[in-house]
Motif scaffolding. Structure first.
Motif, PDB file in Angstrom:
ATOM      1  N   GLY A 596       0.796  -1.224   0.000  1.00  0.00           N
ATOM      2  CA  GLY A 596       0.000   0.000   0.000  1.00  0.00           C
ATOM      3  C   GLY A 596       0.824   1.266   0.000  1.00  0.00           C
ATOM      4  N   VAL A 597       1.591   1.484   1.065  1.00  0.00           N
ATOM      5  CA  VAL A 597       2.378   2.714   1.151  1.00  0.00           C
ATOM      6  C   VAL A 597       3.848   2.486   0.849  1.00  0.00           C
ATOM      7  CG1 VAL A 597       0.839   3.873   2.763  1.00  0.00           C
ATOM      8  CG2 VAL A 597       2.626   2.398   3.642  1.00  0.00           C
ATOM      9  N   GLY A 598       4.244   1.264   0.560  1.00  0.00           N
ATOM     10  CA  GLY A 598       5.598   1.053   0.070  1.00  0.00           C
ATOM     11  C   GLY A 598       6.505   0.241   0.974  1.00  0.00           C
ATOM     12  N   TRP A 599       7.550  -0.214   0.345  1.00  0.00           N
ATOM     13  CA  TRP A 599       8.594  -1.007   0.996  1.00  0.00           C
ATOM     14  C   TRP A 599       9.224  -0.218   2.139  1.00  0.00           C
ATOM     15  CZ3 TRP A 599      10.741  -5.855   0.205  1.00  0.00           C
ATOM     16  CH2 TRP A 599      12.010  -6.082   0.714  1.00  0.00           C
ATOM     17  N   GLY A 600       9.344  -0.852   3.290  1.00  0.00           N
ATOM     18  CA  GLY A 600       9.978  -0.202   4.421  1.00  0.00           C
ATOM     19  C   GLY A 600       9.065   0.722   5.199  1.00  0.00           C
ATOM     20  N   GLU A 601       7.836   0.932   4.720  1.00  0.00           N
ATOM     21  CA  GLU A 601       6.911   1.866   5.368  1.00  0.00           C
ATOM     22  C   GLU A 601       5.824   1.159   6.174  1.00  0.00           C
ATOM     23  OE1 GLU A 601       7.582   4.918   5.247  1.00  0.00           O
ATOM     24  OE2 GLU A 601       8.700   5.301   3.412  1.00  0.00           O
ATOM     25  N   VAL A 602       5.772  -0.193   6.123  1.00  0.00           N
ATOM     26  CA  VAL A 602       4.653  -0.908   6.723  1.00  0.00           C
ATOM     27  C   VAL A 602       5.014  -2.384   6.901  1.00  0.00           C
ATOM     28  CG1 VAL A 602       3.697  -1.149   4.398  1.00  0.00           C
ATOM     29  CG2 VAL A 602       2.245  -1.639   6.328  1.00  0.00           C
ATOM     30  N   ILE A 603       4.474  -2.982   7.948  1.00  0.00           N
ATOM     31  CA  ILE A 603       4.499  -4.441   8.125  1.00  0.00           C
ATOM     32  C   ILE A 603       3.051  -4.890   8.202  1.00  0.00           C
ATOM     33  CG2 ILE A 603       5.166  -6.369   9.609  1.00  0.00           C
ATOM     34  CD1 ILE A 603       7.553  -5.053   8.313  1.00  0.00           C
ATOM     35  N   ASN A 604       2.711  -5.930   7.425  1.00  0.00           N
ATOM     36  CA  ASN A 604       1.318  -6.386   7.454  1.00  0.00           C
ATOM     37  C   ASN A 604       1.218  -7.907   7.409  1.00  0.00           C
ATOM     38  OD1 ASN A 604       0.617  -7.261   4.489  1.00  0.00           O
ATOM     39  ND2 ASN A 604       1.738  -5.344   4.266  1.00  0.00           N
ATOM     40  N   GLY A 605       0.166  -8.397   8.034  1.00  0.00           N
ATOM     41  CA  GLY A 605      -0.040  -9.838   8.110  1.00  0.00           C
ATOM     42  C   GLY A 605      -1.414 -10.231   7.608  1.00  0.00           C
ATOM     43  N   GLY A 606      -1.510 -11.401   6.996  1.00  0.00           N
ATOM     44  CA  GLY A 606      -2.787 -11.881   6.477  1.00  0.00           C
ATOM     45  C   GLY A 606      -2.951 -13.375   6.685  1.00  0.00           C
ATOM     46  N   PHE A 607      -4.113 -13.879   6.270  1.00  0.00           N
ATOM     47  CA  PHE A 607      -4.404 -15.296   6.475  1.00  0.00           C
ATOM     48  C   PHE A 607      -5.366 -15.805   5.407  1.00  0.00           C
ATOM     49  CE2 PHE A 607      -8.120 -13.379   8.429  1.00  0.00           C
ATOM     50  CZ  PHE A 607      -9.145 -14.238   8.060  1.00  0.00           C
ATOM     51  N   GLY A 608      -5.445 -17.103   5.300  1.00  0.00           N
ATOM     52  CA  GLY A 608      -6.506 -17.797   4.576  1.00  0.00           C
ATOM     53  C   GLY A 608      -7.044 -18.893   5.473  1.00  0.00           C
ATOM     54  N   LEU A 609      -8.361 -19.112   5.448  1.00  0.00           N
ATOM     55  CA  LEU A 609      -8.974 -20.141   6.298  1.00  0.00           C
ATOM     56  C   LEU A 609     -10.018 -20.891   5.484  1.00  0.00           C
ATOM     57  CD1 LEU A 609      -9.468 -21.447   9.108  1.00  0.00           C
ATOM     58  CD2 LEU A 609     -11.134 -19.628   9.543  1.00  0.00           C
ATOM     59  N   LEU A 610      -9.860 -22.193   5.377  1.00  0.00           N
ATOM     60  CA  LEU A 610     -10.792 -23.023   4.612  1.00  0.00           C
ATOM     61  C   LEU A 610     -11.912 -23.528   5.515  1.00  0.00           C
ATOM     62  CD1 LEU A 610     -11.314 -24.355   1.806  1.00  0.00           C
ATOM     63  CD2 LEU A 610     -10.231 -26.411   2.763  1.00  0.00           C
ATOM     64  N   LEU A 611     -13.149 -23.251   5.103  1.00  0.00           N
ATOM     65  CA  LEU A 611     -14.333 -23.796   5.772  1.00  0.00           C
ATOM     66  C   LEU A 611     -14.820 -24.981   4.958  1.00  0.00           C
ATOM     67  CD1 LEU A 611     -16.222 -20.444   6.532  1.00  0.00           C
ATOM     68  CD2 LEU A 611     -14.705 -21.728   8.061  1.00  0.00           C
ATOM     69  N   ASP A 612     -14.560 -26.178   5.455  1.00  0.00           N
ATOM     70  CA  ASP A 612     -14.872 -27.394   4.699  1.00  0.00           C
ATOM     71  C   ASP A 612     -16.102 -28.119   5.224  1.00  0.00           C
ATOM     72  OD1 ASP A 612     -13.935 -28.437   7.070  1.00  0.00           O
ATOM     73  OD2 ASP A 612     -12.183 -29.429   6.200  1.00  0.00           O
ATOM     74  N   GLY A 613     -16.839 -27.492   6.143  1.00  0.00           N
ATOM     75  CA  GLY A 613     -18.041 -28.111   6.677  1.00  0.00           C
ATOM     76  C   GLY A 613     -17.816 -28.961   7.904  1.00  0.00           C
ATOM     77  N   SER A 614     -16.573 -29.076   8.349  1.00  0.00           N
ATOM     78  CA  SER A 614     -16.274 -29.925   9.502  1.00  0.00           C
ATOM     79  C   SER A 614     -16.439 -29.159  10.806  1.00  0.00           C
ATOM     80  CB  SER A 614     -14.833 -30.447   9.412  1.00  0.00           C
ATOM     81  OG  SER A 614     -13.915 -29.371   9.522  1.00  0.00           O
ATOM     82  N   GLU A 615     -16.582 -29.909  11.893  1.00  0.00           N
ATOM     83  CA  GLU A 615     -16.667 -29.292  13.214  1.00  0.00           C
ATOM     84  C   GLU A 615     -15.362 -28.581  13.554  1.00  0.00           C
ATOM     85  OE1 GLU A 615     -17.418 -30.580  17.908  1.00  0.00           O
ATOM     86  OE2 GLU A 615     -17.702 -32.041  16.290  1.00  0.00           O
ATOM     87  N   GLN A 616     -14.235 -29.164  13.096  1.00  0.00           N
ATOM     88  CA  GLN A 616     -12.938 -28.532  13.352  1.00  0.00           C
ATOM     89  C   GLN A 616     -12.859 -27.160  12.701  1.00  0.00           C
ATOM     90  OE1 GLN A 616     -13.480 -31.618  12.310  1.00  0.00           O
ATOM     91  NE2 GLN A 616     -11.923 -33.074  13.073  1.00  0.00           N
ATOM     92  N   ALA A 617     -13.443 -27.023  11.513  1.00  0.00           N
ATOM     93  CA  ALA A 617     -13.411 -25.736  10.821  1.00  0.00           C
ATOM     94  C   ALA A 617     -14.200 -24.679  11.587  1.00  0.00           C
ATOM     95  CB  ALA A 617     -13.955 -25.887   9.406  1.00  0.00           C
ATOM     96  N   THR A 618     -15.322 -25.076  12.162  1.00  0.00           N
ATOM     97  CA  THR A 618     -16.103 -24.139  12.983  1.00  0.00           C
ATOM     98  C   THR A 618     -15.292 -23.677  14.187  1.00  0.00           C
ATOM     99  OG1 THR A 618     -18.270 -24.996  12.342  1.00  0.00           O
ATOM    100  CG2 THR A 618     -18.114 -23.916  14.480  1.00  0.00           C
ATOM    101  N   ASN A 619     -14.631 -24.606  14.854  1.00  0.00           N
ATOM    102  CA  ASN A 619     -13.831 -24.256  16.032  1.00  0.00           C
ATOM    103  C   ASN A 619     -12.676 -23.335  15.657  1.00  0.00           C
ATOM    104  OD1 ASN A 619     -15.495 -25.872  17.615  1.00  0.00           O
ATOM    105  ND2 ASN A 619     -14.170 -27.673  17.437  1.00  0.00           N
TER     106      ASN A 619
END
Length: 685
Positions: A596-619
């Motif tokens: 967004g604002v450039g190299w050296g100007e920010v640290i950012n973190g993200g994720f991906g989460l798969l919802l596969d219909g299992s009880e474990q995914a809900t938890n």
């Protein structure tokens, strides 16, 4: 080269080598990258690229890769561009041992879809230099690793390089990504150019290098909210009919501006120097009209304004020309044509194609950028000063201008433009506010931010179903009773999600975005997972978010620009966010330098989460999403934001395991000054 998903999962094709087809002349390409490497370092860059291939092929590939480096400033390995239509295929089509790996493959290919990516053959998704990988060899190796991965392995990615599959366990992330994690003292723009040229690091932007980009839709919602709230702030009304928004950029993220302007009910004028990018957005229906003549543009603006016509105009040309023409129109008529103004060029990367100077045509600029970078930098700085001069003149007569977090004001200040504010205690406050400071900061502090999902079936009907589920869930939360500020945000988002399908926002994967807080995100995720389990949705759903969120990013000139206790430059929150997500159930996590604002100007973190219909995914969803939001709300609470303090206290009441350190604030500000006076007097005596 095989044109099947099975084929691209077999590993790097080296026997025989694929036929060299060169670059596709019919699509846009990244500008030549400046690097500054000496002769010895250039040899290192070539050696670094060749190490992906058996030594028996080095003699054939070395001259080819060297030519790429000389011509483009980086070795992309064009020979290895897969001969397959790059898109998000249904999750069941990927040859994998775990659906989590298949979901990651789907998201990678969506990022490189030609309708989504800005420069697909250079592996750039958006922002001018937001890379998915550094070269095409990495793509092949990653796809092979993912196809072989089991639930007891984790793939480790270092700045585009697949370090390998490592033993782990079923509850661990299947993928851990870092991009651009250099030693802080060396995190300069010049060092980035060198390291990227060497092939040892890359700029992942926010969601390019974490495989979570969903096309310009990802910012349409946020832009719409920003424009509407800018109108409420300036005009004390949500009615923007007849109001004119002037901005620039129609690339990956900025391409959303035209659509957001129309949804907001105003007249959006967006300048774009790259005709290919402008035509692409026009064909996709994101821009309604295209004009390349300033006289025609002024006439069209006046007509639309008088008729209060919601409209988006793509101007083929430089934004500075429009700003300066608006000044002349004001001097001639006393009429300020523009009500709202901003900028969404990739100004975080101003000297390598992120911002084009007004003095040159697009083609001339690309030539000077490659062959005379010192002159190009000087022209960019002059252009920024001219743009700010025009903005300042119009702002003095009623224009409301804000920085959209692309480092425009930061780079303008570095260029010598008049944008500083004398009483800024931290250097993060300018003559014009960041949109986070003026508009979005309090929304983040309520816990609201860009929550996304992708229907891995690829079926538009699944997306429609998720829209309905999300609207139902938010409606139920409103009926249950929430604080008034939270209720307003929920109502805005119910309206958005109810109408989203009408605006044809999908580019690439069947994806959607809305803004929600912790309670809303958990409730929506739980409902989605249940819908998968009972077959209401045909296939799993991938959750993610823009890193531009309540706790994902530490950025003193954007996401944390409204933090005034001196900690805006600290990056603990983003790092803790990534670490915390990783052991609370995320399918993959990412941590980037830059975005967004450039190299050296920010640290950012993200994720991906798969919802596969299992009880474990809900938890996992309940645990991870709660942390993903409350981490940032707690940090904002400690800095004194009242919305955040109210929100985190409410969260603690609903979960007795959540205990957050709360601040005790000084009520009497004179106490601070008096304390120092007493101290000085004591020392003097």
């Amino acid at each position: 080269m095989s044109a099947t998903l099975t084929g691209i999962c077999k590993g790097l094709p080296v026997s025989p080598l694929p036929v060299y087809r060169g670059r596709d002349p019919l699509i846009g390409h990244a500008p030549t990258r400046a690097h500054g490497l000496n002769a010895t370092e250039q040899k290192t860059a070539l050696e670094n690229a060749l190490r992906y291939f058996p030594s028996s092929l080095h003699e054939d590939l070395a001259p080819e890769f060297a030519q790429e480096f000389v011509a483009h400033g980086h070795i992309y390995m064009y020979r290895f561009i897969p001969d397959i239509k790059m898109r998000a295929y249904p999750i069941g089509d990927y040859p994998c041992k775990t659906k989590k790996a298949a979901a990651i493959m789907l998201m990678i290919m969506n990022n490189l879809d030609h309708t989504v990516a800005q420069f697909p053959e250079e592996l750039v998704t958006y922002g001018g230099n937001g890379q998915v990988f550094s070269n095409w060899a990495q793509f092949w190796i990653v796809m092979n690793y993912l196809s072989e991965m089991t639930e007891e392995q984790t793939l480790v990615m270092n700045s585009g390089h697949p370090q390998g599959l490592f033993p782990s366990h079923a509850e661990a992330p299947r993928l851990v990504i870092t991009n651009g994690m250099v030693i802080p003292n060396y995190s300069s723009r010049e060092m980035y150019n060198r390291l990227f040229a060497l092939g040892v690091t890359m700029y992942g932007q926010m969601t390019a290098g974490s495989y979570c980009y969903i096309g310009p839709q990802g910012i349409v919602h946020g832009t719409t909210i920003t424009v509407l709230n800018a109108g409420r702030r300036c005009f004390k009304s949500g009615d923007l009919s007849g109001r004119v928004l002037l901005t620039s950029g129609l690339g990956g993220m900025s391409g959303a501006q035209a659509k957001a302007a129309v949804i907001s009910g105003c007249i959006g004028v967006i300048a774009e120097v790259n005709k290919e990018a402008l035509v692409k957005r026009h064909k996709q229906g994101w821009v309604m009209e295209v004009i390349d003549d300033l006289d025609q543009l002024v006439t069209r603006i006046r007509k639309a304004r008088n008729e209060k016509e919601p409209l988006s105009i793509g101007y083929h040309g430089n934004i500075v020309d429009i700003w300066e023409r608006c000044v002349k129109e004001y001097e001639k008529t006393g009429d300020v044509l523009i009500d709202l103004g901003s900028d969404q060029t990739s100004c975080h990367n101003p000297f390598n194609g992120g911002y084009y100077p007004v003095q040159l045509t697009f083609d001339q600029a690309n030539d000077v950028m490659a062959n005379d970078p010192k002159r190009f930098k000087s022209l960019v700085e002059e252009s920024l000063r001219r743009q700010v001069t025009a903005i300042n003149e119009l702002a003095a007569h009623g224009l409301y201008f804000w920085d959209y977090g692309n480092a425009f004001l930061l780079e303008a200040r570095r260029a010598g433009a008049d944008v500083s504010k004398d009483d800024s205690p931290t250097g993060t406050v300018f003559r014009y506010a960041s949109y986070v400071q003026d508009i979005m900061g309090d929304i983040f502090s309520l816990g609201f931010g860009p929550f996304r999902w992708v229907c891995t079936s690829g079926d538009p009907n699944d997306l429609l179903t998720t829209d309905q589920i999300a609207a139902e869930v938010l409606g139920e939360l409103i009926n249950k009773g929430v604080p008034e500020k939270t209720k307003q945000q929920y109502e805005d988002n119910v309206r958005w999600i109810t109408e989203a399908g009408k605006h044809k926002l999908v580019v690439g994967s069947q994806a959607r975005i809305l803004y929600s807080d912790q309670e809303g995100r958990v409730a929506i995720a739980t409902a989605f997972n249940h819908a998968v389990s009972i077959g209401r949705l045909k296939a799993p759903v991938v959750l993610s978010r823009d890193h531009h969120d309540v706790s994902g990013t530490d950025s003193p000139f954007r996401e944390t620009s409204n933090i005034y206790d001196g900690s805006a430059y600290c990056a603990d929150m983003a790092v803790q966010n990534c670490i915390g997500d990783s052991f609370r159930g995320a399918t993959w996590v990412a941590l980037h330098n830059g975005g967004g604002v450039g190299w050296g100007e920010v640290i950012n973190g993200g994720f991906g989460l798969l919802l596969d219909g299992s009880e474990q995914a809900t938890n996992r969803a309940k645990m991870m999403l709660a942390w993903d939001v409350s981490n940032g709300v707690a940090r904002r609470s400690w800095t004194g934001n009242q919305n955040a303090m109210d929100t985190i206290r409410r969260a603690m009441k609903t979960n007795d395991k959540l205990i957050v350190t709360m601040p005790h604030y000084v009520d009497n500000q004179d106490l601070l000054e008096n304390a120092f006076k007493i101290s000085q007097d004591n020392l003097a005596n």
